[in-house]
Enzyme design. Structure first.
Site, PDB file in Angstrom:
ATOM      1  CB  ILE A 155      -8.872 -34.027 -23.862  1.00 25.89           C
ATOM      2  CG1 ILE A 155     -10.153 -33.531 -23.170  1.00 25.89           C
ATOM      3  CG2 ILE A 155      -8.019 -32.845 -24.338  1.00 25.89           C
ATOM      4  CD1 ILE A 155      -9.925 -32.822 -21.847  1.00 25.89           C
ATOM      5  CB  THR A 232      -4.455 -28.269 -21.569  1.00 24.25           C
ATOM      6  OG1 THR A 232      -4.525 -29.561 -22.146  1.00 24.25           O
ATOM      7  CG2 THR A 232      -3.790 -27.303 -22.531  1.00 24.25           C
ATOM      8  CB  SER A 233      -4.001 -32.577 -17.943  1.00 25.36           C
ATOM      9  OG  SER A 233      -4.358 -33.111 -19.200  1.00 25.36           O
ATOM     10  NE  ARG A 234      -7.900 -30.891 -12.699  1.00 28.58           N
ATOM     11  CZ  ARG A 234      -8.713 -30.504 -13.683  1.00 28.58           C
ATOM     12  NH1 ARG A 234      -8.225 -29.886 -14.739  1.00 28.58           N
ATOM     13  NH2 ARG A 234     -10.012 -30.720 -13.602  1.00 28.58           N
ATOM     14  CG  ASP A 258      -5.673 -23.777 -19.611  1.00 34.21           C
ATOM     15  OD1 ASP A 258      -5.727 -22.526 -19.578  1.00 34.21           O
ATOM     16  OD2 ASP A 258      -6.679 -24.495 -19.488  1.00 34.21           O
ATOM     17  CD  GLU A 263      -5.336 -24.545 -11.674  1.00 35.48           C
ATOM     18  OE1 GLU A 263      -4.554 -24.784 -12.603  1.00 35.48           O
ATOM     19  OE2 GLU A 263      -6.573 -24.670 -11.775  1.00 35.48           O
ATOM     20  CG  HIS A 295      -8.122 -24.436 -15.199  1.00 33.46           C
ATOM     21  ND1 HIS A 295      -7.734 -25.232 -14.142  1.00 33.46           N
ATOM     22  CD2 HIS A 295      -8.894 -25.208 -15.990  1.00 33.46           C
ATOM     23  CE1 HIS A 295      -8.263 -26.436 -14.303  1.00 33.46           C
ATOM     24  NE2 HIS A 295      -8.983 -26.443 -15.411  1.00 33.46           N
ATOM     25  CD  GLN A 296      -7.968 -18.702 -21.924  1.00 30.89           C
ATOM     26  OE1 GLN A 296      -7.380 -17.802 -21.335  1.00 30.89           O
ATOM     27  NE2 GLN A 296      -8.507 -18.534 -23.116  1.00 30.89           N
ATOM     28  CG  PHE A 298     -13.485 -24.842 -18.626  1.00 31.78           C
ATOM     29  CD1 PHE A 298     -12.410 -24.236 -18.029  1.00 31.78           C
ATOM     30  CD2 PHE A 298     -14.754 -24.313 -18.404  1.00 31.78           C
ATOM     31  CE1 PHE A 298     -12.577 -23.121 -17.203  1.00 31.78           C
ATOM     32  CE2 PHE A 298     -14.940 -23.204 -17.586  1.00 31.78           C
ATOM     33  CZ  PHE A 298     -13.831 -22.611 -16.985  1.00 31.78           C
TER      34      PHE A 298
HETATM   35  P1  NAI Z   1     -10.099 -39.268 -20.055  1.00 32.43           P
HETATM   36  O1  NAI Z   1     -10.370 -39.995 -18.782  1.00 32.43           O
HETATM   37  O2  NAI Z   1     -11.043 -39.401 -21.203  1.00 32.43           O
HETATM   38  O3  NAI Z   1      -8.638 -39.672 -20.593  1.00 32.43           O
HETATM   39  C1  NAI Z   1      -7.507 -39.729 -19.785  1.00 32.43           C
HETATM   40  C2  NAI Z   1      -6.598 -40.805 -20.365  1.00 32.43           C
HETATM   41  O4  NAI Z   1      -5.377 -40.769 -19.615  1.00 32.43           O
HETATM   42  C3  NAI Z   1      -7.164 -42.218 -20.271  1.00 32.43           C
HETATM   43  O5  NAI Z   1      -7.148 -42.835 -21.539  1.00 32.43           O
HETATM   44  C4  NAI Z   1      -6.224 -42.922 -19.304  1.00 32.43           C
HETATM   45  O6  NAI Z   1      -6.054 -44.299 -19.601  1.00 32.43           O
HETATM   46  C5  NAI Z   1      -4.944 -42.129 -19.515  1.00 32.43           C
HETATM   47  N1  NAI Z   1      -3.942 -42.286 -18.470  1.00 32.43           N
HETATM   48  C6  NAI Z   1      -4.123 -42.518 -17.151  1.00 32.43           C
HETATM   49  N2  NAI Z   1      -2.920 -42.631 -16.544  1.00 32.43           N
HETATM   50  C7  NAI Z   1      -1.973 -42.472 -17.507  1.00 32.43           C
HETATM   51  C8  NAI Z   1      -0.555 -42.495 -17.501  1.00 32.43           C
HETATM   52  N3  NAI Z   1       0.136 -42.685 -16.382  1.00 32.43           N
HETATM   53  N4  NAI Z   1       0.079 -42.279 -18.673  1.00 32.43           N
HETATM   54  C9  NAI Z   1      -0.606 -42.063 -19.813  1.00 32.43           C
HETATM   55  N5  NAI Z   1      -1.948 -42.051 -19.870  1.00 32.43           N
HETATM   56  C10 NAI Z   1      -2.625 -42.254 -18.734  1.00 32.43           C
HETATM   57  O7  NAI Z   1      -9.911 -37.742 -19.629  1.00 32.43           O
HETATM   58  P2  NAI Z   1     -10.085 -36.456 -20.571  1.00 32.43           P
HETATM   59  O8  NAI Z   1     -11.519 -36.055 -20.596  1.00 32.43           O
HETATM   60  O9  NAI Z   1      -9.382 -36.674 -21.850  1.00 32.43           O
HETATM   61  O10 NAI Z   1      -9.311 -35.356 -19.710  1.00 32.43           O
HETATM   62  C11 NAI Z   1      -7.912 -35.376 -19.525  1.00 32.43           C
HETATM   63  C12 NAI Z   1      -7.568 -34.399 -18.438  1.00 32.43           C
HETATM   64  O11 NAI Z   1      -7.783 -33.057 -18.920  1.00 32.43           O
HETATM   65  C13 NAI Z   1      -8.533 -34.495 -17.233  1.00 32.43           C
HETATM   66  O12 NAI Z   1      -8.120 -35.460 -16.332  1.00 32.43           O
HETATM   67  C14 NAI Z   1      -8.483 -33.108 -16.663  1.00 32.43           C
HETATM   68  O13 NAI Z   1      -7.526 -33.102 -15.630  1.00 32.43           O
HETATM   69  C15 NAI Z   1      -8.036 -32.236 -17.816  1.00 32.43           C
HETATM   70  N6  NAI Z   1      -9.014 -31.216 -18.173  1.00 32.43           N
HETATM   71  C16 NAI Z   1      -8.601 -29.909 -18.249  1.00 32.43           C
HETATM   72  C17 NAI Z   1      -9.487 -28.909 -18.586  1.00 32.43           C
HETATM   73  C18 NAI Z   1      -9.068 -27.484 -18.723  1.00 32.43           C
HETATM   74  O14 NAI Z   1      -9.928 -26.590 -18.717  1.00 32.43           O
HETATM   75  N7  NAI Z   1      -7.789 -27.192 -18.869  1.00 32.43           N
HETATM   76  C19 NAI Z   1     -10.907 -29.239 -18.820  1.00 32.43           C
HETATM   77  C20 NAI Z   1     -11.220 -30.646 -18.790  1.00 32.43           C
HETATM   78  C21 NAI Z   1     -10.305 -31.583 -18.440  1.00 32.43           C
END
Ligand code: NAI
Length: 335
Positions: A155, A232-234, A258, A263, A295-296, A298
């Site tokens: 992302i 938008t992560s957690r 988000d 939540e 949380h939208q 996705f």
């Molecule tokens: P991903 O696993 O592809 O990328 C996460 C990146 O964060 C990795 O490159 C990792 O090395 C890095 N990382 C880990 N610890 C770190 C730190 N301390 N400092 C900096 N970078 C660090 O995950 P993706 O698919 O990009 O998703 C990211 C987050 O988005 C997910 O973990 C999830 O929580 C959230 N998410 C939210 C959604 C929503 O609807 N709002 C939907 C899908 C995911």
């Protein structure tokens, strides 16, 4: 497989039923959240399909494994809600949907930035009231601003590319730098430098014990004056109370969320007829420069289709040994 789907909304059911025409699993839909009080419902199923606010703690997993459950096929990318160690000890395999649409979440983050900057949320209400005054709506050019991207995985890298297209300078932080992001001209820097120099900080990293409250009081104090923070992560990545203090002092100039730490008690439900008991969340809603979505990120048609397909394909691969099984390893870099 006999699969119990928890936290089901009509749109989940529609997408899963459609994908199941290709997989022919036996799906049972529960609207309720999976938690200790509802885990008994799931004992007789071979697989569970939970969403982000379902509880997969050790007690819940013990109840599930005490029955017939052998697989958790998560319909999410994030898996911070699963006790992976307990699942491993109990012999319950865990799969997720690693990449269903990084664009959906990255574009939502950009939407929050544009709305907060140009105050679309306020302008919309004003114009409907016949108020065409511009005071309070002043924004800034994104072009030439510095955007800090914490986490440049699936992302974060799409987000960095979009912001680079606006003419922003990208600072990035990730223990595993991404070549595609570096190729945009992004500079990888330590987190404190990213916070100190970014006009906009966006969080795109997973929630783990190491990243909980990454944005705490000292981090807020180290941010550039008036910077915008986007999560938008957690929710747990941000200490909400510290951020509220940052908003009050002006250190944080705008906040787009988000996701929210607590939540589980709020999001995905229509609570418009009830009293919100979470005073911290209620305080956030009082700021004019805070924009919260429930949380939208996705929630696009493409993402829902991909989520449903991969979720069921994981169950098919687990059952038949054919196709890709997106297993979650204890170290997320291993998968
Ligand atoms: P991903 O696993 O592809 O990328 C996460 C990146 O964060 C990795 O490159 C990792 O090395 C890095 N990382 C880990 N610890 C770190 C730190 N301390 N400092 C900096 N970078 C660090 O995950 P993706 O698919 O990009 O998703 C990211 C987050 O988005 C997910 O973990 C999830 O929580 C959230 N998410 C939210 C959604 C929503 O609807 N709002 C939907 C899908 C995911």
């Amino acid at each position: 497989m006999k699969i119990a789907v928890f936290s089901t909304k009509p749109y989940d059911r529609e997408a899963l039923d459609e994908a199941n025409r290709r997989h022919a699993h036996d799906l049972t839909f529960f609207e309720t959240r999976l938690q200790p009080s509802t885990a008994e419902l799931a004992r007789d199923f071979e697989a569970i399909c939970p969403f982000v606010n379902d509880e997969l703690s050790a007690p819940v997993l013990h109840t599930l494994a005490g029955g017939r459950v052998r697989l958790l096929t998560l319909r999410s990318a994030g898996f911070n809600h699963v006790d992976l160690e307990a699942a491993g000890e109990l012999g319950v395999a865990v799969a997720r949907v690693p990449a269903y649409s990084p664009h959906a979440v990255a574009e939502h983050a950009v939407g929050l930035i544009l709305s907060l900057n140009r105050k679309f949320h306020r302008a919309y209400a004003r114009v409907r009231e016949g108020n065409f005054a511009l005071h309070g709506l002043l924004g800034f050019d994104l072009h030439g601003k510095t955007v800090g991207v914490a986490g440049t995985g699936r992302i974060g890298s799409v987000f960095a590319r979009i912001m680079s297209g606006f003419g922003c300078r990208i600072l990035a932080h990730d223990p595993y730098p991404n070549e595609e992001v570096a190729a945009l001209g992004a500079e990888y820097v330590p987190m404190d430098k990213l916070l100190a120099h970014s006009d906009i900080v966006a969080l795109h990293l997973p929630l783990t014990p190491a990243t909980r409250h990454l944005i705490d009081g000292p981090a807020v104090a180290g941010m550039k004056e008036g910077a915008m923070l986007i999560n938008t992560s957690r929710g747990g990545l941000v200490d909400t109370r510290a951020v509220i203090e940052g908003l009050k002092s002006g250190r944080i100039g705008a906040l787009g969320l988000d996701v929210y730490e607590e939540e589980e008690e709020l999001f995905f439900e229509d609570l418009s007829d009830t009293v919100i008991h979470d005073d911290v969340f209620a305080r956030l809603l009082t700021f004019p420069n805070v924009l919260i979505t429930g949380h939208q990120g996705f929630f696009t048609r493409e993402a829902l289709e991909n989520i449903a397909e991969t979720t069921l394909a994981n169950a098919t691969a687990f059952e038949t040994g054919r196709g890709t099984f997106h297993r979650i390893a204890l170290d997320p870099r291993d998968d």
